[in-house]
Design a protein around this motif. Structure first.
Motif, PDB file in Angstrom:
ATOM      1  N   UNK A  25      37.996  31.378  45.653  1.00  0.00           N
ATOM      2  CA  UNK A  25      37.213  33.383  44.996  1.00  0.00           C
ATOM      3  C   UNK A  25      39.166  34.576  44.801  1.00  0.00           C
ATOM      4  N   UNK A  26      40.031  33.807  45.367  1.00  0.00           N
ATOM      5  CA  UNK A  26      41.007  34.757  45.224  1.00  0.00           C
ATOM      6  C   UNK A  26      41.084  34.896  43.751  1.00  0.00           C
ATOM      7  N   UNK A  27      40.758  34.049  43.156  1.00  0.00           N
ATOM      8  CA  UNK A  27      41.051  33.720  41.274  1.00  0.00           C
ATOM      9  C   UNK A  27      40.838  35.446  40.661  1.00  0.00           C
ATOM     10  N   UNK A  28      39.778  35.679  41.160  1.00  0.00           N
ATOM     11  CA  UNK A  28      39.742  37.058  39.932  1.00  0.00           C
ATOM     12  C   UNK A  28      40.378  38.318  40.862  1.00  0.00           C
ATOM     13  N   UNK A  29      40.907  38.129  41.315  1.00  0.00           N
ATOM     14  CA  UNK A  29      41.965  39.661  42.266  1.00  0.00           C
ATOM     15  C   UNK A  29      43.113  39.399  41.392  1.00  0.00           C
ATOM     16  N   UNK A  30      43.372  38.310  40.693  1.00  0.00           N
ATOM     17  CA  UNK A  30      44.606  39.435  39.730  1.00  0.00           C
ATOM     18  C   UNK A  30      44.269  38.688  38.304  1.00  0.00           C
ATOM     19  N   UNK A  31      43.216  38.801  37.858  1.00  0.00           N
ATOM     20  CA  UNK A  31      42.910  38.743  36.129  1.00  0.00           C
ATOM     21  C   UNK A  31      42.142  39.863  35.807  1.00  0.00           C
ATOM     22  N   UNK A  54      38.662  40.367  38.440  1.00  0.00           N
ATOM     23  CA  UNK A  54      38.469  41.666  39.398  1.00  0.00           C
ATOM     24  C   UNK A  54      38.157  43.267  38.343  1.00  0.00           C
ATOM     25  N   UNK A  55      39.487  43.131  37.711  1.00  0.00           N
ATOM     26  CA  UNK A  55      38.621  44.099  36.332  1.00  0.00           C
ATOM     27  C   UNK A  55      38.341  43.824  34.809  1.00  0.00           C
ATOM     28  N   UNK A  56      37.405  43.794  34.127  1.00  0.00           N
ATOM     29  CA  UNK A  56      36.927  43.561  32.534  1.00  0.00           C
ATOM     30  C   UNK A  56      36.838  44.882  31.728  1.00  0.00           C
ATOM     31  N   UNK A  57      37.624  44.639  30.850  1.00  0.00           N
ATOM     32  CA  UNK A  57      37.823  45.845  29.835  1.00  0.00           C
ATOM     33  C   UNK A  57      37.415  45.552  28.688  1.00  0.00           C
ATOM     34  N   UNK A  95      48.932  50.619  20.707  1.00  0.00           N
ATOM     35  CA  UNK A  95      47.863  50.005  21.505  1.00  0.00           C
ATOM     36  C   UNK A  95      47.494  51.446  22.255  1.00  0.00           C
ATOM     37  N   UNK A  96      46.710  51.877  22.293  1.00  0.00           N
ATOM     38  CA  UNK A  96      46.415  53.573  23.530  1.00  0.00           C
ATOM     39  C   UNK A  96      46.616  53.201  24.351  1.00  0.00           C
ATOM     40  N   UNK A  97      47.335  54.786  24.953  1.00  0.00           N
ATOM     41  CA  UNK A  97      48.001  54.554  26.182  1.00  0.00           C
ATOM     42  C   UNK A  97      47.498  54.090  27.660  1.00  0.00           C
ATOM     43  N   UNK A  98      46.141  53.983  27.226  1.00  0.00           N
ATOM     44  CA  UNK A  98      45.751  53.186  29.004  1.00  0.00           C
ATOM     45  C   UNK A  98      45.927  52.046  28.988  1.00  0.00           C
ATOM     46  N   UNK A  99      45.824  51.506  27.323  1.00  0.00           N
ATOM     47  CA  UNK A  99      46.215  49.802  27.837  1.00  0.00           C
ATOM     48  C   UNK A  99      47.503  49.705  27.760  1.00  0.00           C
ATOM     49  N   UNK A 100      48.449  50.904  27.057  1.00  0.00           N
ATOM     50  CA  UNK A 100      49.753  49.557  27.523  1.00  0.00           C
ATOM     51  C   UNK A 100      50.044  50.138  29.199  1.00  0.00           C
ATOM     52  N   UNK A 101      48.953  51.115  30.554  1.00  0.00           N
ATOM     53  CA  UNK A 101      49.965  51.574  31.480  1.00  0.00           C
ATOM     54  C   UNK A 101      48.083  51.189  32.833  1.00  0.00           C
ATOM     55  N   UNK A 102      47.333  52.479  33.502  1.00  0.00           N
ATOM     56  CA  UNK A 102      46.588  52.022  34.589  1.00  0.00           C
ATOM     57  C   UNK A 102      45.633  50.871  34.017  1.00  0.00           C
ATOM     58  N   UNK A 103      45.083  50.674  33.200  1.00  0.00           N
ATOM     59  CA  UNK A 103      43.858  49.746  32.908  1.00  0.00           C
ATOM     60  C   UNK A 103      44.420  48.422  33.729  1.00  0.00           C
ATOM     61  N   UNK A 104      45.972  48.149  33.226  1.00  0.00           N
ATOM     62  CA  UNK A 104      46.140  46.273  33.075  1.00  0.00           C
ATOM     63  C   UNK A 104      47.431  46.273  34.623  1.00  0.00           C
ATOM     64  N   UNK A 105      46.848  47.417  35.472  1.00  0.00           N
ATOM     65  CA  UNK A 105      47.694  47.084  36.535  1.00  0.00           C
ATOM     66  C   UNK A 105      46.300  47.118  37.398  1.00  0.00           C
ATOM     67  N   UNK A 106      47.013  46.490  38.614  1.00  0.00           N
ATOM     68  CA  UNK A 106      45.938  46.295  39.594  1.00  0.00           C
ATOM     69  C   UNK A 106      46.613  46.150  41.007  1.00  0.00           C
ATOM     70  N   UNK A 108      45.861  47.229  44.050  1.00  0.00           N
ATOM     71  CA  UNK A 108      45.404  46.675  45.029  1.00  0.00           C
ATOM     72  C   UNK A 108      46.007  45.525  45.236  1.00  0.00           C
ATOM     73  N   UNK A 109      46.942  44.978  44.288  1.00  0.00           N
ATOM     74  CA  UNK A 109      47.789  43.385  44.064  1.00  0.00           C
ATOM     75  C   UNK A 109      49.074  43.587  43.500  1.00  0.00           C
ATOM     76  N   UNK A 110      50.337  43.621  44.470  1.00  0.00           N
ATOM     77  CA  UNK A 110      50.934  43.688  43.658  1.00  0.00           C
ATOM     78  C   UNK A 110      51.748  42.443  42.918  1.00  0.00           C
ATOM     79  N   UNK A 111      50.638  41.166  42.559  1.00  0.00           N
ATOM     80  CA  UNK A 111      51.261  39.991  41.751  1.00  0.00           C
ATOM     81  C   UNK A 111      51.044  40.673  40.414  1.00  0.00           C
ATOM     82  N   UNK A 112      51.433  40.723  39.283  1.00  0.00           N
ATOM     83  CA  UNK A 112      51.375  40.723  37.922  1.00  0.00           C
ATOM     84  C   UNK A 112      50.195  40.041  37.635  1.00  0.00           C
ATOM     85  N   UNK A 113      48.880  41.227  37.382  1.00  0.00           N
ATOM     86  CA  UNK A 113      47.283  40.723  36.330  1.00  0.00           C
ATOM     87  C   UNK A 113      47.669  39.570  35.663  1.00  0.00           C
TER      88      UNK A 113
END
Length: 209
Positions: A25-31, A54-57, A95-106, A108-113
């Motif tokens: 169950x922990x895998x979705x937190x960093x994917x 944890x996120x689907x774009x 690429x659009x700015x949102x894909x270069x920034x906040x959308x690809x950062x989680x 709540x988790x410091x580990x790189x998604x």
């Protein structure tokens, strides 16, 4: 049809073929899963319902995004992932700015998604082959995508040109061979819908020089 082939495959082989940990169950937190040319968003929304990330774009042309948002809202009760919809123009030079920034950062988790790309039935217009290849290249280089899954049904004689170019730029593995001898499952919750057997599945990874 490509969706009907990809979704059961992801449900059963996400861990083995794409490196996820569906049994943990922990895998979705960093994917993060990103679907290109999402259309109605069938693949991405199914993944969100299965908690594969944890996120689907969901991405497509700007004029398709309102439909994606509507379908995401209609399925809100069935998903646990954070579903976001945004425009991704393959012909744009960046690429659009949102894909270069906040959308690809989680946050709540410091580990790189871990970014996984999904493409179902996107190789049909020869005029879009080069833009699609360039967009994939940017997602692998600029966004550090880990792997991509492509579901494809042959329908155009120019498809061979696309796959030749794809293999020059990426490491391409046909996944059908990996499941040879194992019957494909029926589509989830749709016993009257046969999973198409003429859809091929490929895994794309960064080519290491």
């Amino acid at each position: 049809d490509a969706t009907l082939a990809m979704v059961p495959f992801l449900a059963r082989r996400f861990a083995r073929e794409l490196g996820g940990r569906i049994d943990d169950d922990s895998h979705h937190d960093t994917t993060i899963l990103l679907e290109l040319g999402a259309g109605v968003g069938g693949v991405g929304l199914a993944c969100a319902a299965m908690r594969l990330a944890t996120r689907v774009i969901l991405t497509d042309r700007a004029d398709v995004v309102p439909l994606l948002r509507l379908n995401a809202a209609l399925n809100n009760d069935h998903v646990t992932a954070d579903v976001r919809c945004t425009a991704l123009d393959w012909t744009a030079p960046t690429l659009p700015d949102e894909l270069a920034g906040p959308m690809l950062r989680l946050e709540e988790n410091e580990e790189r998604p871990r970014l996984v790309l999904l493409l179902a039935d996107v190789v049909y217009d020869p005029d879009l082959h080069r833009p699609l290849l360039d967009t994939l290249g940017r997602l692998f280089s600029d966004c550090d995508a880990a792997v991509a899954l492509l579901a494809h049904r042959h329908r155009n004689p120019h498809d061979a040109d696309f796959f030749a170019a794809l293999e020059r730029r990426f490491r391409v593995d046909r996944l059908d061979d990996a499941v040879e001898g194992e019957a494909r499952p029926e589509a989830p919750d749709a016993d009257d819908v046969a999973v198409p057997r003429d859809v091929l599945l490929f895994r794309l990874r960064r080519r290491v020089v």
